[in-house]
Design an enzyme around this catalytic site. Sequence first.
Site, PDB file in Angstrom:
ATOM      1  CB  SER A  88      -0.888  -0.012   1.248  1.00  0.00           C
ATOM      2  OG  SER A  88      -1.704   1.134   1.299  1.00  0.00           O
TER       3      SER A  88
ATOM      4  CB  SER B 185       4.277   0.554  -3.470  1.00  0.00           C
ATOM      5  OG  SER B 185       3.211  -0.007  -4.226  1.00  0.00           O
TER       6      SER B 185
ATOM      7  CB  SER C  96      -1.907  -9.282  -5.627  1.00  0.00           C
ATOM      8  OG  SER C  96      -1.105  -8.386  -6.327  1.00  0.00           O
TER       9      SER C  96
END
Length: 199
Positions: free
Chosen positions: A34, A36, A106
């Site tokens: 999160s 990134s 993911s």
Amino acid sequence: MATNITFHPGAVDNAERATLLGQRGLTIWLTGLSASGKSTIATALEQHLLHLRKFAYRLDGDNIRFGLNKDLGFSEHDRNENIRRIGEVAKLFADASAIAITAFISPYRADRLLARSLHNTGEIPFVEVFVDAPLEVVEQRDPKGLYKRARAGEIKEFTGISAPYEAPESPEIHIRTDEKSVEESVKAIVEYLQEKKYI
């Protein structure tokens, strides 16, 4: 699992569809922690490809949870199902000769491998992009305040803090967003797609 069902193939295969539409379908799968930069890059990439007159559509992790996956939480099982569903949807888009751009944390390798295998079955290109930034960098960014809440114990099972993130071992593209701008990141992806003759 549903029974008494039969798969009905169409009259047009992937090669003919791509020829008729002038575009080959594929999935560009952005994965990373999160904050990134996945969604930011996906948005810019979608815009860039559309300006190149390519049919591209972005599937964003948060956005999908407002509709298709609104019944899912953030347990490991629900995260697995979240990625399974989006893998199937991305494959459908790509099978229709669209360029599907997914932006999902993911976190589990097995789930990303499943998404890739779905595409491999249909001989559809699958490009995994590891959107990488050190934990300390994404925590400093923290645009939604999620890391702060996770550190305070307000969010359980938060990837990178109290839940694992299994980084890709051999992604097609590895982008360090603490070193590259959004524009440089998009350029790197587009150059790879051109090199592979995907676009």
